[in-house]
Design an enzyme around this catalytic site. Sequence first.
Site, PDB file in Angstrom:
ATOM      1  N   HIS A 252       2.139   8.857   1.238  1.00  0.00           N
ATOM      2  CA  HIS A 252       1.081   8.743   0.222  1.00  0.00           C
ATOM      3  C   HIS A 252       1.461   9.716  -0.886  1.00  0.00           C
ATOM      4  O   HIS A 252       1.953  10.821  -0.586  1.00  0.00           O
ATOM      5  CB  HIS A 252      -0.275   9.129   0.816  1.00  0.00           C
ATOM      6  CG  HIS A 252      -0.671   8.336   2.021  1.00  0.00           C
ATOM      7  ND1 HIS A 252      -1.500   7.226   1.963  1.00  0.00           N
ATOM      8  CD2 HIS A 252      -0.318   8.459   3.327  1.00  0.00           C
ATOM      9  CE1 HIS A 252      -1.661   6.736   3.183  1.00  0.00           C
ATOM     10  NE2 HIS A 252      -0.935   7.453   4.028  1.00  0.00           N
TER      11      HIS A 252
ATOM     12  N   HIS B 242       5.375   6.377   6.911  1.00  0.00           N
ATOM     13  CA  HIS B 242       5.105   5.982   5.530  1.00  0.00           C
ATOM     14  C   HIS B 242       4.626   7.205   4.768  1.00  0.00           C
ATOM     15  O   HIS B 242       4.457   8.282   5.353  1.00  0.00           O
ATOM     16  CB  HIS B 242       4.038   4.861   5.485  1.00  0.00           C
ATOM     17  CG  HIS B 242       2.736   5.306   6.030  1.00  0.00           C
ATOM     18  ND1 HIS B 242       2.416   5.232   7.382  1.00  0.00           N
ATOM     19  CD2 HIS B 242       1.678   5.903   5.428  1.00  0.00           C
ATOM     20  CE1 HIS B 242       1.208   5.746   7.564  1.00  0.00           C
ATOM     21  NE2 HIS B 242       0.751   6.168   6.400  1.00  0.00           N
TER      22      HIS B 242
ATOM     23  N   HIS C 122       3.446  10.408   6.905  1.00  0.00           N
ATOM     24  CA  HIS C 122       2.730  10.126   8.157  1.00  0.00           C
ATOM     25  C   HIS C 122       3.652   9.433   9.142  1.00  0.00           C
ATOM     26  O   HIS C 122       4.180   8.353   8.852  1.00  0.00           O
ATOM     27  CB  HIS C 122       1.514   9.237   7.885  1.00  0.00           C
ATOM     28  CG  HIS C 122       0.426   9.959   7.165  1.00  0.00           C
ATOM     29  ND1 HIS C 122      -0.547   9.320   6.424  1.00  0.00           N
ATOM     30  CD2 HIS C 122       0.151  11.286   7.048  1.00  0.00           C
ATOM     31  CE1 HIS C 122      -1.370  10.201   5.908  1.00  0.00           C
ATOM     32  NE2 HIS C 122      -0.966  11.421   6.269  1.00  0.00           N
TER      33      HIS C 122
ATOM     34  N   GLU D 247      -3.121  13.375   1.249  1.00  0.00           N
ATOM     35  CA  GLU D 247      -4.436  12.932   1.750  1.00  0.00           C
ATOM     36  C   GLU D 247      -5.178  14.152   2.308  1.00  0.00           C
ATOM     37  O   GLU D 247      -6.289  14.470   1.852  1.00  0.00           O
ATOM     38  CB  GLU D 247      -4.244  11.853   2.813  1.00  0.00           C
ATOM     39  CG  GLU D 247      -3.501  10.627   2.253  1.00  0.00           C
ATOM     40  CD  GLU D 247      -3.898   9.355   2.926  1.00  0.00           C
ATOM     41  OE1 GLU D 247      -3.603   9.167   4.115  1.00  0.00           O
ATOM     42  OE2 GLU D 247      -4.544   8.521   2.267  1.00  0.00           O
TER      43      GLU D 247
ATOM     44  N   HIS E 196       0.842  -1.211   0.000  1.00  0.00           N
ATOM     45  CA  HIS E 196       0.000   0.000   0.000  1.00  0.00           C
ATOM     46  C   HIS E 196       0.875   1.258   0.000  1.00  0.00           C
ATOM     47  O   HIS E 196       0.459   2.299  -0.477  1.00  0.00           O
ATOM     48  CB  HIS E 196      -0.881   0.044   1.256  1.00  0.00           C
ATOM     49  CG  HIS E 196      -1.631  -1.212   1.505  1.00  0.00           C
ATOM     50  ND1 HIS E 196      -2.621  -1.663   0.660  1.00  0.00           N
ATOM     51  CD2 HIS E 196      -1.536  -2.142   2.502  1.00  0.00           C
ATOM     52  CE1 HIS E 196      -3.109  -2.802   1.139  1.00  0.00           C
ATOM     53  NE2 HIS E 196      -2.470  -3.111   2.249  1.00  0.00           N
TER      54      HIS E 196
ATOM     55  N   THR F 271      -6.400   6.462   7.597  1.00  0.00           N
ATOM     56  CA  THR F 271      -6.886   6.803   6.257  1.00  0.00           C
ATOM     57  C   THR F 271      -6.905   5.575   5.340  1.00  0.00           C
ATOM     58  O   THR F 271      -7.192   5.686   4.149  1.00  0.00           O
ATOM     59  CB  THR F 271      -6.000   7.873   5.603  1.00  0.00           C
ATOM     60  OG1 THR F 271      -4.691   7.311   5.375  1.00  0.00           O
ATOM     61  CG2 THR F 271      -5.903   9.117   6.459  1.00  0.00           C
TER      62      THR F 271
HETATM   63  C1  AL8 Z   1      -2.229  -0.158   6.078  1.00  0.00           C
HETATM   64  N1  AL8 Z   1      -2.075   1.070   6.818  1.00  0.00           N
HETATM   65  C2  AL8 Z   1      -2.491   1.058   8.212  1.00  0.00           C
HETATM   66  C3  AL8 Z   1      -1.722  -0.014   8.984  1.00  0.00           C
HETATM   67  N2  AL8 Z   1      -1.848   0.179  10.429  1.00  0.00           N
HETATM   68  C4  AL8 Z   1      -2.805  -0.517  11.177  1.00  0.00           C
HETATM   69  C5  AL8 Z   1      -3.396   0.065  12.272  1.00  0.00           C
HETATM   70  C6  AL8 Z   1      -4.356  -0.621  13.005  1.00  0.00           C
HETATM   71  C7  AL8 Z   1      -4.710  -1.881  12.669  1.00  0.00           C
HETATM   72  C8  AL8 Z   1      -4.136  -2.457  11.562  1.00  0.00           C
HETATM   73  O1  AL8 Z   1      -4.552  -3.683  11.273  1.00  0.00           O
HETATM   74  C9  AL8 Z   1      -4.096  -4.183  10.070  1.00  0.00           C
HETATM   75  C10 AL8 Z   1      -3.165  -1.772  10.809  1.00  0.00           C
HETATM   76  S1  AL8 Z   1      -1.060   1.480  10.973  1.00  0.00           S
HETATM   77  O2  AL8 Z   1      -1.466   1.842  12.300  1.00  0.00           O
HETATM   78  O3  AL8 Z   1       0.320   1.242  10.849  1.00  0.00           O
HETATM   79  C11 AL8 Z   1      -1.598   2.670   9.953  1.00  0.00           C
HETATM   80  S2  AL8 Z   1      -1.467   4.360  10.215  1.00  0.00           S
HETATM   81  C12 AL8 Z   1      -2.271   4.780   8.773  1.00  0.00           C
HETATM   82  S3  AL8 Z   1      -2.520   6.419   8.345  1.00  0.00           S
HETATM   83  N3  AL8 Z   1      -2.461   6.538   6.753  1.00  0.00           N
HETATM   84  O4  AL8 Z   1      -3.825   6.806   8.796  1.00  0.00           O
HETATM   85  O5  AL8 Z   1      -1.427   7.150   8.958  1.00  0.00           O
HETATM   86  C13 AL8 Z   1      -2.623   3.645   8.119  1.00  0.00           C
HETATM   87  C14 AL8 Z   1      -2.251   2.438   8.769  1.00  0.00           C
HETATM   88 ZN    ZN Z   2      -0.820   7.341   6.008  1.00  0.00          ZN
END
Ligand code: AL8
Ligand code: ZN
Length: 258
Positions: free
Chosen positions: A94, A92, A117, A104, A62, A196
């Site tokens: 976007h 990471h 982020h 975003e 992603h 997001t």
């Molecule tokens: C794929 N991306 C997410 C992965 N994560 C995640 C979080 C909670 C539960 C979980 O179950 C799989 C994964 S993460 O916390 O590392 C974040 S932070 C983030 S953003 N763009 O809002 O900063 C997206 C994600």
């Molecule tokens: Zn993000």
Amino acid sequence: MSWGYKANNGPQKWVENFPIADGVRQSPIDIVPGQASYDAGLKPLNLKYDPSTCLDILNNGHSVQVTFADDTDSSRLTDGPISGLYRLKQFHFHWGASDDKGSEHTVAGTKYPAELHLVHWNTKYASFSEAASKPDGLAVVGVFLKIGGENPNLQKLLKAFDTIKSKGKQTSFANFDPSTLLPGCLDYWTYDGSLTTPPLYESVTWIVCKEPITASSAQMAKFRTLLFSADGAAPDCMVNNYRPPQPLKGRTVRASFK
Ligand SMILES: CN[C@H]1CN(c2cccc(OC)c2)S(=O)(=O)c2sc(S(N)(=O)=O)cc21
Ligand SMILES: [Zn+2]
């Protein structure tokens, strides 16, 4: 099929498997500076990062993600809009298929070419995965990237991209200091929001820096050489991995600056 950013699995479809997509505190949002309310009670951000906690860099299908050891408090966020101490877990990005889109959050409708982020979790909880679904579980610092001169601090990340081109690739990545990716001025907007990406948990205190950092157009092009697809699959360029702004639904955006 798992979620992504295409017409058949992208942001418009996420609600089918993640109904919270239509929730009351979804992210990102369009930040309208004139409608944000200055809050004199907001403290300056206090970010302290220890480069020795940097572990590896990963293409998770992603985004490109740099992961940190979070078994101590040595890379952490305090103050700002939050109470307590949040540990850095990962950062990471976007970005878009071209320099006219990719962020975003937007600022009065303006899209930046990319957004960084930095994901932190609240140490009042025992672990990241416990914190990740709590209303005060996560704090994500967002930093916009704009086109300008080459950013030497980004270069260190970009050099690793050739070894993690496809989904699932990761490589060790040591001694990187994420504070080198922060703007000089740490004025910020803050609001209650969500992840997001799926699972879209409404667990994020968003802290979006007003000042962007720069990346050259060539550096942005390097992000676009990454692939959503795994080795051996038809190559699918990792671009436009951003969710569009979501309804504010009565939320207030506060500003740490006048
Ligand atoms: C794929 N991306 C997410 C992965 N994560 C995640 C979080 C909670 C539960 C979980 O179950 C799989 C994964 S993460 O916390 O590392 C974040 S932070 C983030 S953003 N763009 O809002 O900063 C997206 C994600
Ligand atoms: Zn993000």
